[in-house]
Design an enzyme around this catalytic site. Structure first.
Site, PDB file in Angstrom:
ATOM      1  N   GLY A  10     -17.459 -36.032 -42.514  1.00  0.00           N
ATOM      2  CA  GLY A  10     -16.963 -36.639 -41.269  1.00  0.00           C
ATOM      3  C   GLY A  10     -16.948 -38.150 -41.334  1.00  0.00           C
ATOM      4  N   ASP A  66     -13.332 -30.345 -47.491  1.00  0.00           N
ATOM      5  CA  ASP A  66     -13.333 -29.712 -46.181  1.00  0.00           C
ATOM      6  C   ASP A  66     -14.607 -28.858 -46.131  1.00  0.00           C
ATOM      7  N   ALA A  89     -19.330 -33.756 -39.959  1.00  0.00           N
ATOM      8  CA  ALA A  89     -18.069 -33.011 -39.863  1.00  0.00           C
ATOM      9  C   ALA A  89     -18.159 -31.975 -38.756  1.00  0.00           C
ATOM     10  N   SER A  92     -15.121 -31.614 -32.849  1.00  0.00           N
ATOM     11  CA  SER A  92     -16.126 -32.188 -31.943  1.00  0.00           C
ATOM     12  C   SER A  92     -15.671 -32.287 -30.490  1.00  0.00           C
ATOM     13  N   THR A 133     -26.484 -32.294 -30.668  1.00  0.00           N
ATOM     14  CA  THR A 133     -25.818 -32.851 -29.484  1.00  0.00           C
ATOM     15  C   THR A 133     -26.493 -32.472 -28.179  1.00  0.00           C
ATOM     16  N   GLU A 135     -24.900 -31.480 -25.765  1.00  0.00           N
ATOM     17  CA  GLU A 135     -24.189 -30.291 -25.295  1.00  0.00           C
ATOM     18  C   GLU A 135     -25.041 -29.028 -25.444  1.00  0.00           C
ATOM     19  N   TYR A 156     -18.092 -25.026 -28.687  1.00  0.00           N
ATOM     20  CA  TYR A 156     -18.640 -26.159 -29.449  1.00  0.00           C
ATOM     21  C   TYR A 156     -20.169 -26.184 -29.343  1.00  0.00           C
ATOM     22  N   LYS A 160     -22.867 -25.675 -32.353  1.00  0.00           N
ATOM     23  CA  LYS A 160     -23.869 -26.697 -32.678  1.00  0.00           C
ATOM     24  C   LYS A 160     -25.298 -26.135 -32.588  1.00  0.00           C
ATOM     25  N   HIS A 186     -22.074 -40.996 -27.238  1.00  0.00           N
ATOM     26  CA  HIS A 186     -22.024 -42.390 -27.686  1.00  0.00           C
ATOM     27  C   HIS A 186     -20.596 -42.752 -28.029  1.00  0.00           C
ATOM     28  N   ARG A 191     -13.923 -44.717 -30.697  1.00  0.00           N
ATOM     29  CA  ARG A 191     -14.003 -43.386 -30.112  1.00  0.00           C
ATOM     30  C   ARG A 191     -12.604 -42.752 -30.113  1.00  0.00           C
TER      31      ARG A 191
HETATM   32  P1  NAP Z   1     -15.357 -37.452 -34.550  1.00  0.00           P
HETATM   33  O1  NAP Z   1     -14.925 -38.882 -34.374  1.00  0.00           O
HETATM   34  O2  NAP Z   1     -14.593 -36.368 -33.894  1.00  0.00           O
HETATM   35  O3  NAP Z   1     -15.410 -37.187 -36.140  1.00  0.00           O
HETATM   36  C1  NAP Z   1     -15.488 -35.878 -36.656  1.00  0.00           C
HETATM   37  C2  NAP Z   1     -15.328 -35.960 -38.159  1.00  0.00           C
HETATM   38  O4  NAP Z   1     -15.384 -34.637 -38.710  1.00  0.00           O
HETATM   39  C3  NAP Z   1     -13.983 -36.579 -38.603  1.00  0.00           C
HETATM   40  O5  NAP Z   1     -14.201 -37.353 -39.749  1.00  0.00           O
HETATM   41  C4  NAP Z   1     -13.170 -35.333 -38.966  1.00  0.00           C
HETATM   42  O6  NAP Z   1     -12.138 -35.571 -39.889  1.00  0.00           O
HETATM   43  C5  NAP Z   1     -14.273 -34.499 -39.602  1.00  0.00           C
HETATM   44  N1  NAP Z   1     -13.906 -33.086 -39.728  1.00  0.00           N
HETATM   45  C6  NAP Z   1     -13.398 -32.266 -38.792  1.00  0.00           C
HETATM   46  N2  NAP Z   1     -13.192 -31.031 -39.318  1.00  0.00           N
HETATM   47  C7  NAP Z   1     -13.561 -31.102 -40.623  1.00  0.00           C
HETATM   48  C8  NAP Z   1     -13.555 -30.183 -41.691  1.00  0.00           C
HETATM   49  N3  NAP Z   1     -13.133 -28.915 -41.529  1.00  0.00           N
HETATM   50  N4  NAP Z   1     -14.020 -30.583 -42.900  1.00  0.00           N
HETATM   51  C9  NAP Z   1     -14.436 -31.858 -43.096  1.00  0.00           C
HETATM   52  N5  NAP Z   1     -14.441 -32.798 -42.107  1.00  0.00           N
HETATM   53  C10 NAP Z   1     -14.018 -32.405 -40.897  1.00  0.00           C
HETATM   54  O7  NAP Z   1     -16.893 -37.294 -34.103  1.00  0.00           O
HETATM   55  P2  NAP Z   1     -18.005 -38.418 -33.862  1.00  0.00           P
HETATM   56  O8  NAP Z   1     -17.937 -38.838 -32.453  1.00  0.00           O
HETATM   57  O9  NAP Z   1     -17.978 -39.397 -34.958  1.00  0.00           O
HETATM   58  O10 NAP Z   1     -19.328 -37.522 -33.989  1.00  0.00           O
HETATM   59  C11 NAP Z   1     -19.936 -37.295 -35.258  1.00  0.00           C
HETATM   60  C12 NAP Z   1     -20.737 -36.007 -35.180  1.00  0.00           C
HETATM   61  O11 NAP Z   1     -21.717 -36.106 -34.157  1.00  0.00           O
HETATM   62  C13 NAP Z   1     -19.916 -34.765 -34.853  1.00  0.00           C
HETATM   63  O12 NAP Z   1     -20.497 -33.683 -35.543  1.00  0.00           O
HETATM   64  C14 NAP Z   1     -20.109 -34.590 -33.361  1.00  0.00           C
HETATM   65  O13 NAP Z   1     -19.955 -33.245 -32.994  1.00  0.00           O
HETATM   66  C15 NAP Z   1     -21.539 -35.061 -33.196  1.00  0.00           C
HETATM   67  N6  NAP Z   1     -21.887 -35.656 -31.913  1.00  0.00           N
HETATM   68  C16 NAP Z   1     -21.128 -36.657 -31.396  1.00  0.00           C
HETATM   69  C17 NAP Z   1     -21.518 -37.240 -30.198  1.00  0.00           C
HETATM   70  C18 NAP Z   1     -20.727 -38.363 -29.581  1.00  0.00           C
HETATM   71  O14 NAP Z   1     -20.945 -38.641 -28.391  1.00  0.00           O
HETATM   72  N7  NAP Z   1     -19.879 -39.050 -30.318  1.00  0.00           N
HETATM   73  C19 NAP Z   1     -22.682 -36.799 -29.537  1.00  0.00           C
HETATM   74  C20 NAP Z   1     -23.410 -35.781 -30.123  1.00  0.00           C
HETATM   75  C21 NAP Z   1     -23.034 -35.218 -31.321  1.00  0.00           C
HETATM   76  P3  NAP Z   1     -10.660 -36.050 -39.408  1.00  0.00           P
HETATM   77  O15 NAP Z   1     -10.782 -37.537 -39.201  1.00  0.00           O
HETATM   78  O16 NAP Z   1      -9.809 -35.656 -40.556  1.00  0.00           O
HETATM   79  O17 NAP Z   1     -10.354 -35.314 -38.147  1.00  0.00           O
HETATM   80  O1  G4F Z   2     -15.569 -37.468 -23.153  1.00  0.00           O
HETATM   81  P1  G4F Z   2     -15.769 -36.003 -23.105  1.00  0.00           P
HETATM   82  O2  G4F Z   2     -14.674 -35.141 -23.628  1.00  0.00           O
HETATM   83  O3  G4F Z   2     -17.150 -35.729 -23.830  1.00  0.00           O
HETATM   84  P2  G4F Z   2     -18.142 -34.470 -23.807  1.00  0.00           P
HETATM   85  O4  G4F Z   2     -17.462 -33.233 -23.367  1.00  0.00           O
HETATM   86  O5  G4F Z   2     -19.359 -34.882 -23.051  1.00  0.00           O
HETATM   87  O6  G4F Z   2     -18.461 -34.296 -25.365  1.00  0.00           O
HETATM   88  C1  G4F Z   2     -18.772 -35.424 -26.178  1.00  0.00           C
HETATM   89  O7  G4F Z   2     -20.157 -35.675 -26.104  1.00  0.00           O
HETATM   90  C2  G4F Z   2     -20.982 -34.621 -26.633  1.00  0.00           C
HETATM   91  C3  G4F Z   2     -22.427 -35.051 -26.433  1.00  0.00           C
HETATM   92  O8  G4F Z   2     -22.881 -34.622 -25.168  1.00  0.00           O
HETATM   93  C4  G4F Z   2     -20.633 -34.427 -28.091  1.00  0.00           C
HETATM   94  F1  G4F Z   2     -21.437 -33.474 -28.636  1.00  0.00           F
HETATM   95  C5  G4F Z   2     -19.183 -34.027 -28.223  1.00  0.00           C
HETATM   96  O9  G4F Z   2     -18.856 -33.917 -29.611  1.00  0.00           O
HETATM   97  C6  G4F Z   2     -18.314 -35.124 -27.605  1.00  0.00           C
HETATM   98  O10 G4F Z   2     -18.450 -36.288 -28.387  1.00  0.00           O
HETATM   99  O11 G4F Z   2     -16.028 -35.552 -21.576  1.00  0.00           O
HETATM  100  C7  G4F Z   2     -17.053 -36.135 -20.811  1.00  0.00           C
HETATM  101  C8  G4F Z   2     -16.933 -35.637 -19.364  1.00  0.00           C
HETATM  102  C9  G4F Z   2     -16.827 -34.114 -19.235  1.00  0.00           C
HETATM  103  O12 G4F Z   2     -17.644 -33.691 -18.193  1.00  0.00           O
HETATM  104  C10 G4F Z   2     -15.371 -33.861 -18.885  1.00  0.00           C
HETATM  105  O13 G4F Z   2     -15.163 -32.699 -18.076  1.00  0.00           O
HETATM  106  O14 G4F Z   2     -15.715 -36.161 -18.829  1.00  0.00           O
HETATM  107  C11 G4F Z   2     -15.063 -35.131 -18.102  1.00  0.00           C
HETATM  108  N1  G4F Z   2     -13.633 -35.452 -18.039  1.00  0.00           N
HETATM  109  C12 G4F Z   2     -12.942 -35.707 -16.887  1.00  0.00           C
HETATM  110  N2  G4F Z   2     -11.659 -35.947 -17.171  1.00  0.00           N
HETATM  111  C13 G4F Z   2     -12.777 -35.550 -19.075  1.00  0.00           C
HETATM  112  C14 G4F Z   2     -11.528 -35.858 -18.523  1.00  0.00           C
HETATM  113  N3  G4F Z   2     -12.954 -35.409 -20.411  1.00  0.00           N
HETATM  114  C15 G4F Z   2     -11.873 -35.596 -21.216  1.00  0.00           C
HETATM  115  N4  G4F Z   2     -12.043 -35.497 -22.571  1.00  0.00           N
HETATM  116  N5  G4F Z   2     -10.635 -35.890 -20.717  1.00  0.00           N
HETATM  117  C16 G4F Z   2     -10.400 -36.024 -19.377  1.00  0.00           C
HETATM  118  O15 G4F Z   2      -9.287 -36.303 -18.943  1.00  0.00           O
END
Ligand code: NAP
Ligand code: G4F
Length: 331
Positions: A10, A66, A89, A92, A133, A135, A156, A160, A186, A191
């Site tokens: 990832g 992958d 990866a 997400s 996460t 979640e 999801y 996880k 985060h 993002r």
């Molecule tokens: P992201 O921007 O969606 O990045 C996901 C990464 O996984 C991308 O590099 C994507 O590649 C890669 N990927 C997807 N499917 C794959 C596959 N089949 N094989 C190899 N790589 C694959 O997510 P992020 O926000 O950086 O988050 C990083 C990790 O933390 C994720 O596991 C996410 O679920 C977890 N997480 C995120 C948050 C948050 O708030 N950001 C919070 C809690 C946990 P492509 O670029 O090719 O799509």
């Molecule tokens: O930004 P979101 O899509 O993030 P969500 O669902 O909290 O998930 C993210 O954070 C997780 C950690 O808690 C990660 F594990 C996960 O990979 C991802 O990074 O939505 C945040 C909130 C939700 O309650 C959603 O229902 O925003 C609400 N929302 C309202 N309108 C929306 C929208 N979300 C999205 N994506 N798009 C909308 O138009």
């Protein structure tokens, strides 16, 4: 101590790109798995750091791969022999996981076990970070800590949960140095554009520039604990530098609703969100996670990490970055 070699799955995503920068700055050799795409845009977050690895002195190596390909994972781990592995990866996106439950499980759940098995088969002494996460908590009351029961509410979240327990299981069964970082939301200018914060800040910049009139959102009452991604990857790295593996919540400890974040982002550009936001039921989820606020006291006490950027500062910096990106694209 020998050379530090990291493998990041990832690496093209938000966290992967920030972590790669952090590790290169610390002198690591960094390897990343990149999915083959029909366009070159999927490595755009790495443009600033990627140089030709064949030139002397380069320390970033990208490999096509992958996490659904078990054989490739075994070969890569054997060839690279990493000292640290960060599993980012995932499919997400929570809303998308309801449309792609099987695919999400294959990547997000089984991808983790393939990686753990590849490390075990290679008999290497790598330390492993699993991106868990908030979640996982679903509907359990806030604030959520490492002791709060899990109740995931999406394909999801369920995927996880499997990955979380797989990391714990390999730690207990095979003595693997595996850690879960239970990260709350985060964000950053990197993002993905369909997550709600970036969708809002990008819309603010485009509405201000006269390119759009409004943005459509779903549930604005959901509360999230929003932190700044570059600070969170520092926490993840620090977790792997401890004497013993453990699981930690990574969070700010503060919550805000989508509406509050939206109001702050529009106000930063001198606008009232109510003039530009409309409701669209398509962005609702079949099951919502209403209230996530993390309790970061364990990581603060044990590792000395704490978040510094609050959600209001985050909204402002993301709006500014989207304004700047728009201005550059128009030049
Ligand atoms: P992201 O921007 O969606 O990045 C996901 C990464 O996984 C991308 O590099 C994507 O590649 C890669 N990927 C997807 N499917 C794959 C596959 N089949 N094989 C190899 N790589 C694959 O997510 P992020 O926000 O950086 O988050 C990083 C990790 O933390 C994720 O596991 C996410 O679920 C977890 N997480 C995120 C948050 C948050 O708030 N950001 C919070 C809690 C946990 P492509 O670029 O090719 O799509
Ligand atoms: O930004 P979101 O899509 O993030 P969500 O669902 O909290 O998930 C993210 O954070 C997780 C950690 O808690 C990660 F594990 C996960 O990979 C991802 O990074 O939505 C945040 C909130 C939700 O309650 C959603 O229902 O925003 C609400 N929302 C309202 N309108 C929306 C929208 N979300 C999205 N994506 N798009 C909308 O138009």
């Amino acid at each position: 101590m020998g050379a530090k070699v990291a493998l990041i799955t990832g690496i093209t995503g938000q966290d992967g790109s920030y972590l790669a920068e952090l590790l290169l700055g610390k002198g690591y050799e960094v390897h990343g798995i990149v999915r083959r795409s029909s366009h070159i845009g999927n490595t755009s977050r790495l443009d600033a750091i990627y140089q030709d690895p064949h030139e002397s002195g380069r320390r970033l190596f990208l490999h096509y791969g992958d996490v659904t390909d078990a054989g490739l994972m075994v070969n890569l781990i054997r060839d690279i022999t990493p000292t640290e592995v960060y599993n980012f990866a995932a499919q997400s996106h929570v809303r998308v996981s309801f449309d792609l439950p099987d695919y999400t499980a294959n990547v997000t759940a089984l991808g983790a076990i393939r990686l753990l098995e590849a490390i075990r088969a290679a008999r290497i002494d790598a330390r492993v970070f699993q991106a868990s996460t908030s979640e996982l908590y679903g509907t359990t009351p806030a604030p959520q800590s490492e002791l709060t029961p899990f109740h995931p509410r999406s394909p999801y979240g369920v995927a996880k949960l499997y990955a979380y327990w797989s990391a714990v299981n390999y730690r207990e069964a095979f003595d693997l140095f595996a850690c879960n970082g239970i990260a709350f939301n985060h964000e950053s200018p990197r993002r993905g554009e369909t997550f709600v914060t970036r969708k809002i800040t990008r819309a603010v910049a485009r509405i201000e520039a006269g390119l759009e009139k409004r943005v459509y959102l779903g549930n604005m009452q959901a509360v999230r604990d929003w932190g700044y991604a570059p600070e969170y990857v520092e926490a993840m790295w620090r977790m792997l530098q401890q004497d013993r593996p453990d699981d930690y919540v990574i969070a700010t400890g503060q919550g805000a609703s989508v509406e509050q974040f939206c109001a702050a982002a529009f106000a930063h550009a001198g606008m009232d969100w109510r003039d530009h936001v409309e409701y669209d039921a398509r962005y609702e989820r079949p099951a919502e996670v209403p209230h996530l606020i993390g309790d970061p006291s364990k990581i603060e006490a044990a590792i000395g990490w704490r978040a510094h950027t609050n959600w209001e500062a985050l909204a402002a910096l993301m709006v500014d970055a989207d304004r700047q990106a728009l201005a550059q694209n128009r030049e």
